[in-house]
Design an enzyme around this catalytic site. Structure first.
Site, PDB file in Angstrom:
ATOM      1  N   ASP A  32     -24.721  63.790   8.741  1.00 31.92           N
ATOM      2  CA  ASP A  32     -25.185  62.406   8.675  1.00 31.92           C
ATOM      3  C   ASP A  32     -25.169  61.854  10.106  1.00 31.92           C
ATOM      4  O   ASP A  32     -25.686  62.486  11.015  1.00 31.92           O
ATOM      5  CB  ASP A  32     -24.302  61.604   7.710  1.00 31.92           C
ATOM      6  CG  ASP A  32     -25.017  60.381   7.145  1.00 31.92           C
ATOM      7  OD1 ASP A  32     -25.695  59.678   7.909  1.00 31.92           O
ATOM      8  OD2 ASP A  32     -24.878  60.118   5.936  1.00 31.92           O
ATOM      9  N   GLU A  40     -22.747  52.400   6.825  1.00 29.25           N
ATOM     10  CA  GLU A  40     -23.377  53.196   7.898  1.00 29.25           C
ATOM     11  C   GLU A  40     -23.311  52.455   9.232  1.00 29.25           C
ATOM     12  O   GLU A  40     -22.979  51.279   9.303  1.00 29.25           O
ATOM     13  CB  GLU A  40     -24.846  53.472   7.561  1.00 29.25           C
ATOM     14  CG  GLU A  40     -25.138  54.878   7.061  1.00 29.25           C
ATOM     15  CD  GLU A  40     -25.025  55.945   8.148  1.00 29.25           C
ATOM     16  OE1 GLU A  40     -24.595  55.628   9.281  1.00 29.25           O
ATOM     17  OE2 GLU A  40     -25.354  57.097   7.858  1.00 29.25           O
ATOM     18  N   GLU A  87     -36.632  60.795   0.180  1.00 33.87           N
ATOM     19  CA  GLU A  87     -35.910  61.980   0.655  1.00 33.87           C
ATOM     20  C   GLU A  87     -36.539  63.280   0.153  1.00 33.87           C
ATOM     21  O   GLU A  87     -35.848  64.240  -0.167  1.00 33.87           O
ATOM     22  CB  GLU A  87     -34.429  61.902   0.257  1.00 33.87           C
ATOM     23  CG  GLU A  87     -33.737  60.657   0.802  1.00 33.87           C
ATOM     24  CD  GLU A  87     -32.249  60.592   0.453  1.00 33.87           C
ATOM     25  OE1 GLU A  87     -31.676  61.642   0.103  1.00 33.87           O
ATOM     26  OE2 GLU A  87     -31.672  59.491   0.536  1.00 33.87           O
ATOM     27  N   ARG A 119     -38.888  54.635   5.944  1.00 35.64           N
ATOM     28  CA  ARG A 119     -38.063  53.533   6.437  1.00 35.64           C
ATOM     29  C   ARG A 119     -37.306  53.980   7.673  1.00 35.64           C
ATOM     30  O   ARG A 119     -37.147  55.185   7.921  1.00 35.64           O
ATOM     31  CB  ARG A 119     -37.079  53.051   5.372  1.00 35.64           C
ATOM     32  CG  ARG A 119     -35.935  54.022   5.034  1.00 35.64           C
ATOM     33  CD  ARG A 119     -34.889  53.321   4.173  1.00 35.64           C
ATOM     34  NE  ARG A 119     -33.822  54.187   3.711  1.00 35.64           N
ATOM     35  CZ  ARG A 119     -32.733  54.503   4.410  1.00 35.64           C
ATOM     36  NH1 ARG A 119     -32.580  54.058   5.648  1.00 35.64           N
ATOM     37  NH2 ARG A 119     -31.790  55.287   3.892  1.00 35.64           N
ATOM     38  N   ASN A 147     -33.907  54.602   9.747  1.00 40.56           N
ATOM     39  CA  ASN A 147     -32.628  55.051   9.204  1.00 40.56           C
ATOM     40  C   ASN A 147     -31.454  54.883  10.157  1.00 40.56           C
ATOM     41  O   ASN A 147     -30.524  54.153   9.854  1.00 40.56           O
ATOM     42  CB  ASN A 147     -32.716  56.519   8.766  1.00 40.56           C
ATOM     43  CG  ASN A 147     -31.497  56.948   7.978  1.00 40.56           C
ATOM     44  OD1 ASN A 147     -30.986  56.173   7.165  1.00 40.56           O
ATOM     45  ND2 ASN A 147     -31.031  58.163   8.192  1.00 40.56           N
ATOM     46  N   ASN A 201     -31.296  61.771  11.069  1.00 42.89           N
ATOM     47  CA  ASN A 201     -29.993  61.137  11.185  1.00 42.89           C
ATOM     48  C   ASN A 201     -29.436  61.348  12.574  1.00 42.89           C
ATOM     49  O   ASN A 201     -30.032  61.994  13.407  1.00 42.89           O
ATOM     50  CB  ASN A 201     -29.037  61.669  10.105  1.00 42.89           C
ATOM     51  CG  ASN A 201     -28.654  60.605   9.102  1.00 42.89           C
ATOM     52  OD1 ASN A 201     -28.267  59.508   9.474  1.00 42.89           O
ATOM     53  ND2 ASN A 201     -28.787  60.925   7.819  1.00 42.89           N
TER      54      ASN A 201
END
Length: 296
Positions: free
Chosen positions: A201, A20, A124, A103, A105, A154
């Protein structure tokens, strides 16, 4: 490294669990990115093929450059500084201590040198995630809460003009857009685009304002014009496509991070390079990577 137009090739067979957050650092001619699950930072230099990796103290979702040569990293519990020269992380600011199931991201830096990042429910399932803005003041980091109700936030990404923020809520298959005023406040929330095959994403914008979106479970990089209309996607040889970054001398090389997370053994046999780093050439340059601005 000779790459073809819109034909992705594996340039680093890393096979990350959850690659990522790629960012191109022009001064180093290198791409930094993270593996969230393995709590790793990777630096890849295309010219030489060299790879250097560091282990973070906790899982991290993003790594964004600071104008003093360090990075601000979003770890599970908050913001940390990372200095690649000495390879050390130092805790900076806790985020959402009252939500232990959340958390950090993903994040980005806008043209004004501000960071935008999101939080998410680590399981999630719950819509406990939020969007925040970070600026540096004489007193230190100032973190402002702007929006909430995200299960998996995201993106985010900012338009080249700095006036539009794009944010995904991945399970909702939706990319939202907000207007950013001169003071860094958000307004005018609206649906920018919907994705029907897969989940949006990480997103970034190129120099013309086109939004490029890694598509989890969709085996492609989706692309949208600034008005939200869809351009032809870039097919990818792996299912879980997470985010792109523009790099190279002309910012026309597109680097793509991917993931193995969530793929069963049968799919991994068909996609052995899932989790690796891919690249291809494109005809419109990306926007230069912004750096978080420390005042003073």
């Amino acid at each position: 490294m000779t790459l073809k137009h819109h034909q992705p090739e594996c340039i680093l067979d890393l096979r990350a669990s959850l690659g990522e957050g790629p960012v191109w650092i022009e001064a180093e001619k290198s791409l930094y990115f993270v593996d969230i699950v393995e709590a790793r930072v990777h630096r890849f230099t295309p010219e030489t093929g060299a790879v250097k990796s560091w282990t973070a103290p906790k899982r991290l979702g993003f790594l964004l450059p600071v104008n003093d040569g360090t990075f601000l990293a979003g770890l599970v519990d908050g913001l940390h500084r990372f200095d690649p020269k000495i390879g050390e992380f130092s805790a900076h600011t806790e985020v959402e201590p009252e939500k232990p199931g959340n958390r950090l991201n993903d994040g980005c830096v806008d043209p004004e040198g501000r960071i935008w990042f999101g939080t998410m429910d680590d399981g999630e399932e719950n819509d406990t995630g939020s969007i925040y803005r970070v600026v540096h003041t004489p007193e230190g980091l100032s973190i402002t809460h702007h929006d909430e109700g995200y299960t998996v936030s995201n993106g985010p990404a900012v338009s080249p003009c700095g006036k539009i923020l794009y944010v995904c809520d991945s399970p909702e298959q939706t990319i939202f857009a907000f207007d950013i005023d001169a003071a860094g406040n958000l307004s005018g929330e609206r649906v920018f685009a919907k994705i029907s095959n897969g989940y949006p994403d990480g997103v970034v914008t190129d120099s013309e304002g086109t939004v490029w979106c890694g598509t989890w479970g969709g085996a492609r990089v989706s692309r949208f014009r600034p008005d939200g209309s869809e351009l032809p996607p870039i097919p990818m040889p792996v299912s879980n496509v997470t985010k792109v970054a523009f790099g190279g001398d002309d910012l026309k090389t597109v680097f793509v991070t991917t993931a193995r997370k969530g793929l069963d053994e049968d799919i991994l046999k068909k996609e052995p390079q899932a989790g690796s780093l891919f690249a291809f050439r494109t005809d419109v340059a990306g926007s230069p990577q912004n750096t978080f601005r420390l005042n003073g």
